[in-house]
Design a protein around this motif. Sequence first.
Motif, mmCIF file in Angstrom:
data_model
loop_
_atom_site.group_PDB
_atom_site.id
_atom_site.type_symbol
_atom_site.label_atom_id
_atom_site.label_comp_id
_atom_site.label_asym_id
_atom_site.label_seq_id
_atom_site.Cartn_x
_atom_site.Cartn_y
_atom_site.Cartn_z
ATOM 1 N N GLY A 1 -34.810 26.130 -8.597
ATOM 2 C CA GLY A 1 -33.900 27.262 -8.674
ATOM 3 C C GLY A 1 -34.647 28.574 -8.824
ATOM 4 N N ALA A 2 -34.023 29.644 -8.370
ATOM 5 C CA ALA A 2 -34.611 30.980 -8.432
ATOM 6 C C ALA A 2 -33.639 31.948 -9.102
ATOM 7 C CB ALA A 2 -34.949 31.483 -7.031
ATOM 8 N N TYR A 3 -34.168 32.752 -10.002
ATOM 9 C CA TYR A 3 -33.437 33.838 -10.635
ATOM 10 C C TYR A 3 -33.813 35.111 -9.881
ATOM 11 C CZ TYR A 3 -31.491 36.469 -14.662
ATOM 12 O OH TYR A 3 -30.739 37.273 -15.483
ATOM 13 N N PHE A 4 -32.817 35.872 -9.449
ATOM 14 C CA PHE A 4 -33.096 37.050 -8.624
ATOM 15 C C PHE A 4 -32.003 38.087 -8.801
ATOM 16 C CE2 PHE A 4 -30.379 34.326 -6.118
ATOM 17 C CZ PHE A 4 -29.629 35.153 -5.301
ATOM 18 N N TYR A 5 -32.261 39.276 -8.296
ATOM 19 C CA TYR A 5 -31.254 40.333 -8.287
ATOM 20 C C TYR A 5 -30.812 40.580 -6.846
ATOM 21 C CZ TYR A 5 -31.674 41.892 -13.164
ATOM 22 O OH TYR A 5 -31.623 41.984 -14.530
ATOM 23 N N ARG A 6 -29.504 40.673 -6.668
ATOM 24 C CA ARG A 6 -28.947 41.109 -5.385
ATOM 25 C C ARG A 6 -28.844 42.635 -5.373
ATOM 26 N NH1 ARG A 6 -26.057 35.986 -5.459
ATOM 27 N NH2 ARG A 6 -25.999 35.099 -3.362
ATOM 28 N N THR B 1 -40.616 32.529 -21.914
ATOM 29 C CA THR B 1 -41.390 31.560 -22.709
ATOM 30 C C THR B 1 -40.922 30.115 -22.608
ATOM 31 O OG1 THR B 1 -40.128 31.798 -24.793
ATOM 32 C CG2 THR B 1 -41.898 33.403 -24.383
ATOM 33 N N GLY B 2 -40.206 29.757 -21.545
ATOM 34 C CA GLY B 2 -39.739 28.377 -21.410
ATOM 35 C C GLY B 2 -40.388 27.643 -20.258
ATOM 36 N N GLY B 3 -41.522 28.144 -19.802
ATOM 37 C CA GLY B 3 -42.206 27.496 -18.691
ATOM 38 C C GLY B 3 -41.823 28.046 -17.330
ATOM 39 N N GLU B 4 -40.979 29.088 -17.299
ATOM 40 C CA GLU B 4 -40.602 29.696 -16.026
ATOM 41 C C GLU B 4 -41.831 30.296 -15.343
ATOM 42 O OE1 GLU B 4 -37.115 29.780 -18.829
ATOM 43 O OE2 GLU B 4 -39.233 30.329 -18.940
ATOM 44 N N ILE C 1 -34.200 40.727 -4.904
ATOM 45 C CA ILE C 1 -35.455 40.867 -5.634
ATOM 46 C C ILE C 1 -35.715 39.559 -6.378
ATOM 47 C CG2 ILE C 1 -36.705 42.115 -7.428
ATOM 48 C CD1 ILE C 1 -34.956 44.539 -6.856
ATOM 49 N N PRO C 2 -36.616 38.724 -5.895
ATOM 50 C CA PRO C 2 -36.945 37.500 -6.646
ATOM 51 C C PRO C 2 -37.588 37.874 -7.982
ATOM 52 C CG PRO C 2 -37.833 37.437 -4.398
ATOM 53 C CD PRO C 2 -37.395 38.843 -4.663
ATOM 54 N N ILE C 3 -37.246 37.136 -9.031
ATOM 55 C CA ILE C 3 -37.772 37.459 -10.358
ATOM 56 C C ILE C 3 -38.555 36.284 -10.953
ATOM 57 C CG2 ILE C 3 -37.161 38.145 -12.713
ATOM 58 C CD1 ILE C 3 -34.798 39.683 -11.471
ATOM 59 N N TYR C 4 -37.924 35.112 -11.075
ATOM 60 C CA TYR C 4 -38.676 33.963 -11.575
ATOM 61 C C TYR C 4 -38.069 32.659 -11.075
ATOM 62 C CZ TYR C 4 -35.125 33.338 -15.308
ATOM 63 O OH TYR C 4 -33.962 33.140 -16.001
#
Length: 534
Positions: free
Chosen positions: A294-299, A331-334, A497-500
Amino acid sequence: MCVLRMTSFLFSAIVLCFFGCTSGSPGSANVLQVGNGAEVQELDPHVVSGVTEHRVLSALFEGLTDCDPATLEPVPAVALSWDVSEDKLTYTFHLRKNARWSNGDPVTAHDFAYGWRRILSPALGSEYAYLLYCLKNARPFNEGAITDFSAVGVRVLDDFTLEATLEHPAPYFLTIHNHYAWFPVHRTTIEKHGRMDERGTQWTRPGNLVGNGPFTLTDWRPNEVLRVRHNAYYWDADAVRLDGIDFHPIDNLQTEERSFRAKMLHITSTIPLHRVEVYRREHPEVLNLHPYYGAYFYRLNVTRPPFDNPLVRKAFAMAVDRRELTDNVLTGGEQPAAHFTPPVAGYEPDYRVEFDVAGARKLLAEAGYPDGKGLPPVEILYNTSEAHRIIAEAIQRMWREYLNVDARLLNQDWKVYLSSMNNLNYTVARSAWIGDVADPINFLECFQTGLGNNRTGWSSREFDALIKAAYNEADEARRLKLLQQAEAVLLDEAPIIPIYFYTWKFLKAPEVKGLVPNVLGYMRWKDFYIEGAS
């Protein structure tokens, strides 16, 4: 026991019981208590689009195939077996004759054909209709170019035999059927409460909903609790060891974690960021940290200034210090995401979005905003969550410091937030994508022009052509190369914008068994049981 969607001040009325107390297991002995984050948008599998909904719907419905949680390989579900043509374009599914709806009606091939027609119906406006575009003529039917559903690659050969003809080879086709977009629905129930292609009717309410999964809906009090109980008509009912599951919409992470410590929950949806290290040290037996596709990002809404300018979009993307976020905030391994699609076997994008303040300022100046002068205020939309707020505050600070941008925060609850994104009523929006299947096409295809999960207003003929070419490419190496090229276009034009990259992190009581971690975060509820429960 009912756990409300509690705020911190409500929780103060609850007597906390920490690890080692003698209050026993939460709730009824053999009912799993699950923190599910936000309140579900709906229980109609053809109009939702979130992980929150998927977890509940996978308890209530079942597709033709399931996937083995350990291997993610397809396994029989409603379909007992299947045949695949040599050209991999025709799949013939043989349904088990003992599959039943929760009212006792047989589950037939007609139910799947009806469900697929429904999600593809233009009037329903399903955001996930494109997931069925691999079926022959599904896209032109969904877009209204053709109106005769018999032209779509779905054919009922008899009550228990269904033939699917594809537009192009889809290597993931057999594994995608555990996604709710492909679930059947009970036609009589749908049409008793409205039209086939009507949203928001009463068919999804307790006492009305008829499903075909291992559990059936018995109670749904929005923002309080959603209860499902053992479905005696389920074809594999004897293998289901739980009496039921209570899903609790607790979107305050601190409250959810306290509920777990008070033994009111067996499983949480996630973990507060600041508690990960505490659990690592003091209670590793309940801490779960697993790889997650999974990817956390901004649209970015490209229909609104200033993000109608690709130079501005790229500048904002380059002004995010992803490493600082993953090392000092999460801090969770992302892992920092310099591209959108997480690496998976055989695929890793070669385009990178690097943290480059000087480069970002240069692009902003080229766009006519030297040192940020003239930029309108930028609003960052996120759905209610402590973690989303903390990340938004960190990025707000970065953009102010590096680009001299007046960045502001806007918090909305889940349903309002989804509506804002779907209607392009935002400037910047917190987003996430968890793979429906372990294939990069699933991350990229949603950004094709006009698709329901695009939600940016962005359109690119080059990107669309590359995705189409990838669909039609039988050679796997060439297919992945086309997807790399498509991702390069996406990242270069920067509607996102991909973040983590995620880790799947949650708390689980030691007595809960049957969970098999996997990169899709798939929980097959029929496998779960509570050790020692009668």
